[in-house]
Structure formats: structure tokens, C-alpha cells
Enzyme design. Sequence first.
Site, PDB file in Angstrom:
ATOM      1  N   ASP A   1       0.863  -1.173   0.000  1.00 56.60           N
ATOM      2  CA  ASP A   1       0.000   0.000   0.000  1.00 56.60           C
ATOM      3  C   ASP A   1       0.909   1.235   0.000  1.00 56.60           C
ATOM      4  OD1 ASP A   1      -2.128   1.763   0.091  1.00 56.60           O
ATOM      5  OD2 ASP A   1      -3.243   0.610   1.571  1.00 56.60           O
TER       6      ASP A   1
HETATM    7  C1  BGC Z   1      -5.139   3.117   0.091  1.00 58.12           C
HETATM    8  C2  BGC Z   1      -5.179   2.185  -1.095  1.00 58.12           C
HETATM    9  C3  BGC Z   1      -5.028   2.972  -2.363  1.00 58.12           C
HETATM   10  C4  BGC Z   1      -3.729   3.737  -2.300  1.00 58.12           C
HETATM   11  C5  BGC Z   1      -3.393   4.520  -3.551  1.00 58.12           C
HETATM   12  C6  BGC Z   1      -3.970   4.073   0.050  1.00 58.12           C
HETATM   13  O1  BGC Z   1      -4.152   5.092   0.963  1.00 58.12           O
HETATM   14  O2  BGC Z   1      -5.111   2.365   1.278  1.00 58.12           O
HETATM   15  O3  BGC Z   1      -6.377   1.454  -1.081  1.00 58.12           O
HETATM   16  O4  BGC Z   1      -5.084   2.138  -3.479  1.00 58.12           O
HETATM   17  O5  BGC Z   1      -3.803   4.637  -1.213  1.00 58.12           O
HETATM   18  O6  BGC Z   1      -4.124   5.681  -3.635  1.00 58.12           O
END
Ligand code: BGC
Length: 750
Positions: A292
Site C-alpha cells: 500500500d
Molecule cells: C489506500 C489504497 C489505495 C492507495 C493509492 C492508500 O491510501 O489504502 O487502497 O489504493 O492509497 O491511492
Amino acid sequence: MSTPLPPGTDSAPSEGMPPDVGLPDAEGLGTNVETDRALAGRPSPDERAREVEEQMTDDERFSLVISIMGHIPGSAVGGRDPRLPANLANMSAGYTPGVPRLGIPAIQSSDASMGITNPGYRPDDAGATAFPSLIALGSSFNPELVRAGGAAIGREARIRGFNVQLAGGCNLARDPRNGRNFEYFSEDPYLSAVLVAEQVNGIQSQGVVSTLKHYTLNCNETNRHWLDAVIDPDAHRESDLLAFQVAIERSQPGSIMSGYNKINGEYAGGNEHLLNEVLKGAWGYKGWVMSDWGATPDWEFALKGLDQESGAQADRMLWGKEPFTDDLKEAYAGGRLPKERLSDMVRRILRSLYAVGADRWGPPPDVDMAKQNEIALEGARQGIVLLKNDGVLPFPADRRMRIAVIGGYAQQGVISGTGSGAVAPVGGFAGFTQIGGAGVMGKHRNLFLFRPSPLDELKKALPVAQFDFDPGYTPAEAALTAKRSDVVIAFGIRIEGEGFDMADLSLPWGQDAVIDAVATANPNTVVVLETGNPVSMPWHDKVRAILQAWYPGQAGAQAIAEVLSGKVNPSGRLPITFPQSLAQTPRPELPGLGTPWGTPVTIEYNEGAEVGYRWFARTGEKPLYAFGHGRSYTSFDYTDFEAQGGDTLSASFTVTNTGQRRGADVPQLYLTHAPGEARMRLLGFERVTLEPGESRRVTLSADPRLLARFDGAAGRWRIDDGSYTAALAHAADAPVASRDVHLAGRAFGG
Ligand code: BGC
């Protein structure tokens, strides 16, 4: 913001009850990706990945294992990263340069599961289709619909040049306070797996890689970067991990995104057991694991199974470094990162791009935004759950009555969940207000409103009624409007989103008091809820009907009006248990709630695999509304229930529409007893649409893992020899009949 209507939102509603899925075929929608047939005789994605990777320089290899975020104006991670090509217009969540000399495309990723997001990255992007939240789609129990939605998202990714879609929310809704439950399908591993797999299949049918996320146990948002999710490993296999396992088998997602949290003491992205042993070992997963954004504190995660660091600037902000740049190179130079591992990381990325055809795009597909809206609309229709109805609904379209519409910004639009998954619709939001909050996600918590408004759609659906709107500003004022009306439709909204857990199950801003006041003033009150989770409904017994509309997306207002007016017969079923209070849930107190951002938190998921309805079956508590519950304007009967044992449990039964209207039902098959214990598991379901008087025979066969226990010591699933009871049910708490079958004892799989 005053902007034109999004295309399609003012299109004529379809006549009568819509067919179950009046949707375009997920395939054949201009993907322009060479078909498998055309590729017959060519090397497999894995062979190609090996051949291409062997030709790469180490610098090229290292360039593939990180992704860089686009610039979010005003965000904590700083300005535009100089590594981003100056001419890159279609920026979103992640960018990884390609290797043109080897035909490797740049990897460009976009959020998320409800459409293509645009958190300010692409000023000239006219907006995307805002599809319903996943918990709404979870309520449809309709894999075909979810697949069509996935393909629709895939198409909108394609036309923007995104070849990775960060969709596929696969976490279980374990806690009704979790701010991100709206990004997940359900509390049940099997339902979640079946649906999320079809979202992935739909997206990948368009030549776009999809993720499944967030691996794993990312089930609360409170201090998520410092959260240790503790669980019994075998119970984990029977619940959250089973959802991922089944979804991977059914859809081969190109990538798995690890979560922010720790699981049993190890960060998800550096969890040797979950990544190397379970995902890539026991399950033989071939794709790549991306972190993530801001979840890679250490280069050694590469040894533990992480293949790509995502959102590298977020790691710099949080951990003071980008471990997969300098640190990883140093480890490689010093012999601590073996060459084979670096090659493996790269090959996994390449094979997933090749497997979906992301390197072979032809011209972009034609995207008809009106058709995209139809898919969003069908999702909203099938996602609405009629929780309660004493007969007041549907409102007859020809009755002259005075209707008070109260609160919830119903004069402006329907709300959305917030965070990285929030989609900016074509024409912009009908309204936008910053709510704010602590931590890095504070600035992303907003009131987003999608037009058209429920009030306008209700006026269309009930043309001879007279409408009054009251904003629900105070209980007393709202009660005055309610009193002079024949009927009240009160809207209750709750903005939930990434980075925040809710502190309790109440509606914010005094809405519970407003609803109570209007229901006291006028007993003909119907409530429409736009929330991402169950709420407590202290006014429950005073109102005549309750509609759970979730976050229904840009076509939500139309769907709400169609259900209230009877144009659409509600068919949603709850994918999450509505407790009467938090006292009935495994954790009445949420550990860490209220501690400042950055505080280490441990949550012990002591309920193990007994999540949601399984927990209620174990404790014997009666929920407010059970998993699987949902009312219709018609009625259904189940007869001739038969069940067989053997290697697994199979069942057949006949469903009959015994009412006066066409409608869809979702009969559910549960395991209720296994040898020596009561054990509740959803074994199967089928959405069936029937004309009045029509019957259909349904046959379901359970995935044997749902009948088994996971034996961690042996690394196998184990079915004990003996008698198993299956119940045919309208909902987890509404069995109609049960049968005992004998299953032969055996161990299998891993
Ligand atoms: C989230 C993800 C997301 C990523 C990219 C993170 O804060 O947990 O689900 O895909 O950001 O934006």
C-alpha cells in the site's frame, strides 16, 4: 460548484421492472486486446516474462520495483516528483517507467473499486462514472452485475491509459465501525470472494490489471500504520484468507496489494508467513505483491515477499526513506538481496502485464457514458436493501399526497464514501464540503454529493404528489414540516471513509433526533439511509419503512426514487449483520479509538473465523437485521429441499414467487451443524428473478473448504467424517428447512 449534469443521469428510466441484468456483455466491448486465440502457440506470460527479464539490465530491473505517486495538490507528500516524465498528463496513484526497448509499457495505476478517481491529478479530466460502493454491490448478491461493473471500470481506465486498477476490495467487514467497509463487499468470505473475483475478471477483461486488496486483516482504520491485527492463524485461513484464496482462484488478479497493518506482529508487506508461505507458497500465486502507499518501511520486505514498493514518496514522508531505491540497491550490491529474488520480483510484474494483455493495447475502446451510467444505475437498484416495510411502500405513483422530504442534503444529491476511492463524476460534484479530521487522511474526509438529487428524482417518480423539503436543520423545525404532510421521507447520511473508524453506530449531526422528531410528528415516516455501515436506529420502531441505500453512486437518487415508488422491486440482501448495539459485537470497545495518530494499537480478532452472522449464531444474540435479510414487494416460497453428502454438500430446492409482482430473491444455503459442534457458514446462494407464480429449481454445491476446518499443523483442510446439517434460508436468522447429510472424512488442499 455549478456544473452540467453528468451524461446519462437525465436519461429516460427503463420501463417497468428492469431485467436482472440489462447490461452489456463484459467481453467484446472494444478491448482491442489480442485474444488468447490470436496468441495461441506463443509463449505463456510466464515464459515471456522470463525471456524479457533475462535481457534487462539491473537498472531496468530496479526501475520496475517502485511506483511514484502523482502530485496531489496540497498533500503532505510534497510537490510533483521530478522522476515523473514532464509530459505525463494521465497521472494518478502510481507511475513506474516502462522499458521501451523491450516493449515493456510504463505502469500507470489508478484507484479504485468504485470508478476512476481523480484526486486533483488530472485537471482536464472531465470526470468518471461514480459506481455504487462495494457494500452496495455486495447487497446485490449478483456476480454477473459486479462483473459488468468491473468491465465498465476497466474501460474507463483504458481510455485514460491506466493499465493497473487498484480495485478489488477483499477485506471482510469485521467491525461495523470500520471506515472502509463501504470499499469491501461483505462480512462473509465466500460471498466476498465470488463478487470480488468478478470485479477483477471484469476489469482484467479490458486489458487492465486489477489488484485484490488489502492483504490482509486491514479491517479497522484506527492508526492503521501502527495497527497489529492479531488472529489465530487457522481461523485466519477459514475467514479473511479464504476470501483472498477463493478470489485468486476465480480471477487470477495480476497483483495483490498488502495492507498497512501488521498481522500477528509482522507488517503485511513484510509478512514472510502470509506472503512467501501462504500466498506464493501454498496457493502458488504467480502475480506481484505491491505495498500500500507508504507501507514499505524496510528493504528487507523484498526478502519476505513484497515485489514492489508503491507510492514511494509516502514512504519518504512516513519512514524517512524509499527502501526499494537506494537501500535495495545497496543490499543487492552487498549480496544480501539475491539476484534470483530481484529477477523474481520483475518477472512477477511482467507476467501479470502480459497475462491481461496490458502490453498489447490497440486503440482505446469507445466508452458510451450513458451505458456506463446504466450499469451504475442497475448496481444502485440491486444494492438497495429494504430493511423494514409495514406495507406503506411502495408509494402509489398516482396518489395525490403531500410528501415531506427531510434532511440528508436530499435536495442536492446522494453522498459518497471518502478517501482514495472517491470518484469525481462527470460535471463535478453537486456539493463538496471539507469535513476534516486527524492524521494524513484528514484532508481527504469530505462531504461529496452526486447529482441528481433524490428530491428531483422523487418528483419525477411521483408526479402528482406535492413535495416540501426541510433540511433537517433542527428537530423542531423538521417536525413542523412533517406534521403538515401526509408522508415523510427522512434521509439519514453518514460520511465514512479511509483513515477513520466511527466511534459508535449513531448518525452524525443530530440526525437521529431529527428522525425521531419527524416520526413522532407524523407516523407515516419512511427512512432512507446513506451510510457505509450499519447504524443503530434509535427511532426504528417509530417509522414504517427503512431503506438502506448505502453509498449508491451517481445513479443512486434515481434508484432510491424507483424503489420508493415501486418502479423497481427491491432485491438487495444485507451483506453485513446489523447489530442492535456494539455490545453484541466481538469488540464493544475498539482498541486505540481516540488515541492520537501514530499510537501503536493491537486489535485481537478473538472471534477468529466467526465473523458477523457466524458470531451471532455462536452467541445466540438477535441482531437488529441479520446477514442476508432484505424485503421485497413480492414474496417467495421454498419447497422440495433436498441435500446430498459425499465429498461435499449439494442441495436442490424450488423457489416460487408467490406474490403479485416480478421480483428477485436470494435463497441462501447455510451449514448450521458439523460433527460435535454448531457451526454456521454460508455455503451458497443464487439470485433468482421470477414472474408472479413462476418457479425455478436451484442447485448449489458447496466449496468443500466451507465445510472444513483448516489444520495449520498439517497445512491441509480437514473434513471430519460425520453428519452435517444444512439449512435453506431467507437470511442467516430465517431458516426455512434443514437436512442432515453424511460427509466422508478427508484432508485436502492447502
Ligand atoms: C489506500 C489504497 C489505495 C492507495 C493509492 C492508500 O491510501 O489504502 O487502497 O489504493 O492509497 O491511492
